[in-house]
Motif scaffolding. Sequence first.
Motif, short mmCIF file in Angstrom:
data_model
loop_
_atom_site.label_atom_id
_atom_site.label_comp_id
_atom_site.label_asym_id
_atom_site.label_seq_id
_atom_site.Cartn_x
_atom_site.Cartn_y
_atom_site.Cartn_z
N GLY A 101 56.71 64.88 47.58
CA GLY A 101 57.09 66.19 47.69
C GLY A 101 58.19 66.73 46.80
N ASN A 102 58.50 67.93 46.56
CA ASN A 102 60.26 67.99 46.36
C ASN A 102 60.60 68.86 47.26
N THR A 103 62.12 68.77 46.91
CA THR A 103 63.29 69.30 47.79
C THR A 103 63.33 70.61 48.29
N LEU A 104 63.40 70.82 49.15
CA LEU A 104 63.49 72.72 49.65
C LEU A 104 64.07 73.01 48.45
N ALA A 105 65.42 72.51 47.95
CA ALA A 105 66.45 72.74 46.74
C ALA A 105 65.56 73.18 45.15
N GLU B 264 68.92 70.50 49.79
CA GLU B 264 68.50 69.68 48.33
C GLU B 264 68.27 68.40 49.67
N ASN B 265 68.24 68.43 51.16
CA ASN B 265 67.76 66.78 51.79
C ASN B 265 66.64 67.62 52.63
N ILE B 266 66.24 68.60 52.37
CA ILE B 266 65.19 68.24 53.49
C ILE B 266 63.80 68.65 51.84
N VAL B 267 62.62 67.72 52.58
CA VAL B 267 61.60 67.42 51.59
C VAL B 267 60.41 67.89 52.43
N ALA C 219 57.06 69.27 56.17
CA ALA C 219 58.85 69.27 55.66
C ALA C 219 59.63 68.30 56.26
N ALA C 220 60.45 67.26 56.13
CA ALA C 220 61.48 65.95 56.51
C ALA C 220 62.40 66.39 56.18
N LEU C 221 63.79 65.56 56.97
CA LEU C 221 65.15 66.20 56.68
C LEU C 221 65.44 64.14 56.47
N THR C 222 66.13 64.14 55.00
CA THR C 222 66.82 63.08 54.55
C THR C 222 68.17 62.71 54.17
N ASP C 223 67.88 62.15 54.01
CA ASP C 223 69.96 61.30 53.45
C ASP C 223 70.66 61.66 54.79
N LEU C 224 70.83 60.97 55.71
CA LEU C 224 71.46 60.47 56.64
C LEU C 224 72.89 59.56 56.23
N GLY C 225 73.06 59.92 55.35
CA GLY C 225 74.54 59.20 54.74
C GLY C 225 76.07 59.75 55.54
N LEU C 226 75.67 60.82 56.31
CA LEU C 226 77.36 61.04 56.37
C LEU C 226 76.37 61.26 57.99
N ALA C 227 75.23 60.59 58.46
CA ALA C 227 74.75 60.98 60.34
C ALA C 227 76.07 60.56 61.09
N GLY C 228 76.33 61.06 62.27
CA GLY C 228 76.65 59.70 63.62
C GLY C 228 76.27 60.32 64.16
N SER C 229 77.01 59.47 64.74
CA SER C 229 77.14 59.28 66.85
C SER C 229 77.34 60.34 67.53
N LEU C 230 76.40 61.39 68.71
CA LEU C 230 76.98 62.45 68.88
C LEU C 230 78.10 62.03 69.57
N LEU D 228 71.32 74.28 59.16
CA LEU D 228 70.09 74.85 59.39
C LEU D 228 69.89 75.82 59.36
N GLY D 229 70.80 77.61 60.00
CA GLY D 229 70.93 78.52 59.48
C GLY D 229 71.07 78.72 58.56
N CYS D 230 71.95 78.74 58.05
CA CYS D 230 73.05 78.52 56.32
C CYS D 230 71.61 78.71 55.21
N THR D 231 70.90 77.55 55.79
CA THR D 231 69.92 76.63 55.57
C THR D 231 68.71 78.02 54.87
N MET D 232 68.10 78.37 56.24
CA MET D 232 67.58 79.47 56.52
C MET D 232 67.45 80.54 56.13
N TYR D 233 69.14 81.45 55.95
CA TYR D 233 69.45 82.57 55.05
C TYR D 233 68.94 82.18 53.81
N HIS D 234 69.72 80.73 53.30
CA HIS D 234 68.91 80.60 51.71
C HIS D 234 67.87 80.86 51.66
N THR D 235 67.04 80.17 52.18
CA THR D 235 65.68 80.22 51.74
C THR D 235 65.22 81.54 51.83
N LEU D 236 65.12 82.34 52.94
CA LEU D 236 64.73 83.51 53.12
C LEU D 236 64.95 85.05 52.03
#
Length: 273
Positions: free
Chosen positions: A103-107, A148-151, A159-170, A203-211
């Motif tokens: 599938g395509n990304t949300l972007a 860009e990181n939601i497929v 829908a799924a999150l992708t690209d864990l390049g910046l991920a880190g332990s809490l 996620l809030g920023c992404t939701m606002y952009h999407t809507l």
Amino acid sequence: MARYLSPGDTVTVMGVAYRIRHELGIGGQCIAYLAENPTAEKVCLKVLTRSAPEQAQAQYTIGLRLNAVSQRDGWQSAREHVIAPHAIDTKQDVMLVERYANGNTLAHHLKPGRRIVYDVARTIFKAVGVGLLLLEYAGVAHRDVKPENIVLGRTPAHAALTDLGLAGSLLRRPPFLGWTSGYSAPEQFTHAPASMAGDVYSLGCTMYHTLTGAPPFPTTPAETFHGFSWTRTHEDALHTAEVPPAIINLIGSMLEHEPNDRPGVREVVKTLS
């Protein structure tokens, strides 16, 4: 410079031979290919465009952690909402193999001025929220939630999150610094410890952009360092997009400047349900 692969080429990663079908795209950090394993299962094979074996290894390790926690009762179905590498090679080129999302990304669906209606967006973000819950359960923050990181997968519910390049332990200083202006939380620009509060903000920023069809705040780095405030203009834009009042209030709380003032991931998912 990463080696460029052509259709028909075969590369071996962790003892499995993958045949390249075609290029999927080129990003800032990798070239992605559609490939097949010996049983004709489709995968996404990424060749990193810069040598970053430590970052690739970190993503693979997170994938192993997600696999482990998703075996526990009640978490099995959540695993499909986070795409993480299941194979890695760092001998020559740095390569990662991941599930092909089909599938395509949300972007891709948010071209300038375009938006997604609430009923469809709600399904997408409920799925993404479940993915964030799994990451939280595994003790990991994504740190780069954006269109860009939601497929989207086969349907919005996949829908799924992708690209864990910046991920880190809490609650730890992130091993890899970075941000995306217009989506990253204000504290991320100060290299604060990784937190789910930061993911909730993104996620809030992404939701606002999407809507609404546009990000809530300017995407220029210098201004984003200082953060922005939620205003009546943002509420009006969501009202115009026929977003329910409860979701408007939710997004506003997700974009609070102070991390402790934002809702938790579980509350976000519950409100979207």
